[in-house]
Design a protein around this motif. Structure first.
Motif, short mmCIF file in Angstrom:
data_model
loop_
_atom_site.label_atom_id
_atom_site.label_comp_id
_atom_site.label_asym_id
_atom_site.label_seq_id
_atom_site.Cartn_x
_atom_site.Cartn_y
_atom_site.Cartn_z
N TYR A 76 0.82 -1.21 0.00
CA TYR A 76 0.00 0.00 0.00
C TYR A 76 0.85 1.26 0.00
O TYR A 76 0.43 2.31 -0.53
CB TYR A 76 -0.97 -0.01 1.18
CG TYR A 76 -0.39 0.35 2.53
CD1 TYR A 76 -0.51 1.64 3.03
CD2 TYR A 76 0.27 -0.59 3.30
CE1 TYR A 76 0.02 1.98 4.27
CE2 TYR A 76 0.80 -0.28 4.54
CZ TYR A 76 0.66 1.02 5.02
OH TYR A 76 1.19 1.35 6.24
N ARG A 77 2.06 1.22 0.59
CA ARG A 77 2.89 2.42 0.61
C ARG A 77 3.31 2.82 -0.82
O ARG A 77 3.25 4.00 -1.19
CB ARG A 77 4.12 2.20 1.47
CG ARG A 77 3.82 2.01 2.96
CD ARG A 77 5.11 1.80 3.74
NE ARG A 77 4.85 1.49 5.14
CZ ARG A 77 4.64 2.40 6.09
NH1 ARG A 77 4.66 3.68 5.77
NH2 ARG A 77 4.43 2.03 7.34
N ARG A 80 0.32 4.19 -2.62
CA ARG A 80 -0.03 5.52 -2.13
C ARG A 80 0.84 6.60 -2.80
O ARG A 80 0.35 7.65 -3.21
CB ARG A 80 0.12 5.59 -0.62
CG ARG A 80 -0.33 6.93 -0.03
CD ARG A 80 -0.43 6.84 1.48
NE ARG A 80 0.83 6.45 2.10
CZ ARG A 80 0.96 6.05 3.37
NH1 ARG A 80 -0.12 5.97 4.13
NH2 ARG A 80 2.13 5.71 3.85
N GLU A 81 2.14 6.31 -2.94
CA GLU A 81 3.02 7.29 -3.58
C GLU A 81 2.65 7.47 -5.05
O GLU A 81 2.68 8.59 -5.58
CB GLU A 81 4.47 6.85 -3.43
CG GLU A 81 4.99 6.94 -2.00
CD GLU A 81 4.71 8.30 -1.37
OE1 GLU A 81 5.12 9.33 -1.98
OE2 GLU A 81 4.08 8.35 -0.30
N ARG A 93 -3.04 7.03 7.49
CA ARG A 93 -1.86 6.25 7.07
C ARG A 93 -2.20 4.77 6.96
O ARG A 93 -1.32 3.92 7.01
CB ARG A 93 -0.71 6.47 8.06
CG ARG A 93 -1.03 6.13 9.50
CD ARG A 93 0.14 6.45 10.43
NE ARG A 93 -0.16 6.10 11.81
CZ ARG A 93 -0.02 4.88 12.31
NH1 ARG A 93 0.44 3.90 11.54
NH2 ARG A 93 -0.30 4.64 13.58
N ASP A 95 -4.02 1.29 5.02
CA ASP A 95 -4.13 0.75 3.67
C ASP A 95 -5.54 0.88 3.11
O ASP A 95 -5.74 0.89 1.90
CB ASP A 95 -3.66 -0.71 3.62
CG ASP A 95 -4.46 -1.62 4.53
OD1 ASP A 95 -5.05 -1.14 5.51
OD2 ASP A 95 -4.49 -2.84 4.28
N HIS A 244 6.95 -6.13 5.39
CA HIS A 244 5.58 -5.65 5.20
C HIS A 244 4.57 -6.58 5.88
O HIS A 244 3.57 -6.12 6.43
CB HIS A 244 5.27 -5.53 3.71
CG HIS A 244 6.17 -4.60 2.96
ND1 HIS A 244 6.45 -3.33 3.41
CD2 HIS A 244 6.87 -4.75 1.81
CE1 HIS A 244 7.28 -2.72 2.57
NE2 HIS A 244 7.55 -3.57 1.59
#
Length: 621
Positions: A76-77, A80-81, A93, A95, A244
């Motif tokens: 998810y990080r 997100r970017e 913050r 998911d 993760h």
């Protein structure tokens, strides 16, 4: 990890609240609802990431989309970017908000980009369209019932059984699947009005119109890599993804057996901080299946804080509880052990990592060695197997007290001289057509006459035609045995206690890379999980790396001839079987006599019948 529910078409506030309340065990940290003119969504939350900001149902900034979601997305990080680069803004913050933004930006094409486990529902208030989807491996469940003017869906069937027009009529084809495999096969469930969305599928409902299909296809194309390159690819996956899988804002740990799948996970986690680990074993009556000593040695070597749980025949007292969490018959007695273990684990942590998926992806089951031997002995004509070897093999001791090698040899011989798919099915099922026909009561037998319960396996074999026989068998396991058996009981028994179970070796991106790996790196005549063993060789002692797979199974056959014998009288008495009307009382009585006398091992068949009767009492009255 959570529970989700919803109604499209004819929303009912009181009904969605009842549906959601029945999922409280999946999400003990809170409930949320969204009510609209044509939609009602409910959510029970188990707060893992961003405990303050991840409440659901979640609405996007425009107010157009509403999401309920159960699972974890581990990439998810990165997503997100990427979405920020497209102009998306994020308030939390967690998911969940990333899943919502991805679906709003990319629609259904976002689904294959989610690395993890999920079942979700997205309502588009502008198009008045509902999208539901399930992860590619089938880790998280999703059930639905379609009525003329409404669609009901939920994480568990108990939430659907009280919906208008949803009957409890038994789907006899699903019953046959259950007797054959010990579980129902998607899309069927034991209830004729309820379906389960298959793994890797999505569906849309809009103004009463329904569209369903797969959004995911497995990559089965073999790749040309050196052995060293395959090993480096595995290590890269584990090093990149394991952190993760361990991410959480709550305490996390790991399940540890005596085998190498869980050892691989715990070894990777221990490079940072050794996790808490947990294992389950048996008292003296199940000592031959006990792995606690091996797990203890692995834990000591890796420096984990280790907890052992003991189980005895008394776990059968959990049968009604187990049935209530599956909502349908589920015949693998390992589920009882998983329930006991999950209850103890939840006392210490909220998230646990497990090794599920390693056998199916890297070659751990005994049947893979059997396939290798079948290929090696393929020069022997079928007539020789049928006319000479199989008649001799029938004289081997087949009772539960007989040697395990004799049962395995007899099963191996019985499956020779036939095509590869039928051989695989013979090793993974508990009834064939003739034994099913003998088991059924007359009306049930007539309704199911001539049906092929192996049809979905033949379809999977057709999809994977051209693979090496071992890889084809592993693909069948990956698409059936893993999601419908192993992952199903893992989800239900962990969620019964509000425990999030994560399975790093059942990762869809990992599988995309390794399903097509050459079979020689997975299993052979004398060794299983070759690549995993090679991976551990530099960091673990030889005695751990070379251990044979035991498997987590209770000594149910011995228990049924001992402390659990009263269950046979209670659930499988002849008068009771006749009154229920599904099975032939004489056939059931014969199985009981043969098992008790040590003539044949009917453990799985008898336990499946006990579970079905326990379910029938609870759900059909």
């Amino acid at each position: 990890m959570c529970g989700i529910a919803g109604i499209a078409g004819l929303p009912d506030r009181a009904l969605i609240e009842r549906m959601t309340s029945l999922l409280a065990h999946r999400g003990p940290d809170g409930a949320g609802f969204h009510h609209g003119p044509e939609i009602a969504l409910g959510h029970r939350r188990l707060a893992i990431l961003d405990r303050e900001g991840g409440a659901q149902p979640m609405r996007d900034a425009s107010g157009r989309y509403h999401l309920v979601y159960n699972g974890e997305i581990y990439n998810y990080r990165a997503l997100r970017e990427e979405l920020r680069g497209l102009g998306a803004e994020f308030r939390t913050r967690c998911d969940t908000e990333v899943v919502l933004a991805a679906l709003a930006a990319w629609g259904e094409s976002a689904l294959p980009r989610f690395q993890g486990m999920f079942a979700l529902a997205l309502w588009d208030s502008e198009e008045k369209r509902l999208l539901i989807a399930r992860d590619p491996v089938g880790i998280k469940p999703l059930y639905y019932a379609r009525r003329r003017d409404a669609l009901y869906f939920a994480s568990e069937m108990k939430s659907l059984l009280g919906c208008p027009g949803v009957s409890r009529d038994v789907d006899l084809a699903a019953l046959e699947d259950y007797l054959t495999f010990l579980y129902t096969v998607p899309p069927r469930t034991i209830f004729s009005d309820i379906r389960q969305l298959p793994a890797g599928h999505c569906a849309t409902w809009q103004a009463g119109e329904w569209r369903e299909g797969p959004y995911w296809r497995w990559n089965l194309e073999p790749e040309a890599r050196s052995d060293a390159a395959w090993l480096e690819l595995l290590r890269a996956h584990l090093e990149r993804d394991m952190p993760h899988y361990a991410e959480a804002d709550v305490p996390a740990g790991a399940l540890l057996s005596g085998g190498i799948d869980s050892a691989c996970i715990v070894e990777a986690l221990s490079r940072e901080t050794p996790p808490r680990t947990f294992t389950i074993g048996f008292d003296t009556e199940g000592s031959h299946l006990d792995e606690t000593r091996e797990a203890r040695e692995t834990a000591a070597m890796l420096g984990t804080r280790h907890t052992e749980v003991r189980a005895a025949a008394s776990v059968a007292e959990l049968l009604p509880t187990m049935v209530r969490h599956f909502d349908e018959p589920f015949g693998n007695p390992t589920a009882l052990l998983a329930h006991v273990l999950a209850g103890e684990v939840r006392r210490h942590v909220t998230v646990a990592l497990a090794g599920d998926g390693g056998d199916e992806l890297f070659g751990g089951y005994r049947r893979y060695g059997g396939i290798a031997w079948s290929e090696r002995l393929g020069w022997i004509p079928g007539a020789v197997w049928r006319g000479a070897v199989q008649p001799i093999a029938r004289f081997l001791p087949g009772g539960v007290d007989g040697p395990a090698w004799a049962r395995r040899a007899s099963g191996f011989a019985a499956a020779q001289g036939i095509d590869a798919v039928s051989r695989y099915a013979a090793w993974t099922t508990y009834h064939r057509r003739e034994s099913l026909d003998a088991l059924y009561a007359p009306d049930v037998g007539r309704a199911l006459a001539g049906r092929d319960p192996w049809a979905h396996l033949r379809a999977l074999a057709a999809e994977s035609e051209g693979l090496e026989p071992l890889n084809q068998a592993m693909y069948l396991d990956w698409c059936s045995f893993l999601p419908d058996n192993v992952l199903r009981y893992g989800d239900r028994m962990s969620m019964a206690h509000g425990l999030e179970l994560r399975v790093p070796l059942a990762d869809p991106m990992l599988a995309q890379a390794f399903l097509g790996m050459p079979a020689r790196l997975k299993a052979g005549l004398f060794q299983s999980k070759r690549l995993l063993r090679e991976h551990l060789r530099d960091s673990m002692p030889r005695e751990i790396v070379q251990r044979r797979k035991q498997g987590l199974n209770p000594p149910m056959g011995h228990w049924l001839n001992g402390p659990l014998k009263p269950l046979l009288d209670d659930y499988l008495g002849e008068a009771r079987i006749r009154r229920a009307g599904y099975f032939d009382a004489g056939a059931v009585a014969r199985m009981r006599r043969e098992h008790g006398a040590g003539l044949r091992d009917h453990t799985w068949r008898l336990w499946a019948l006990i579970v079905f009767e326990a379910w029938r009492r609870q759900y059909l009255g």
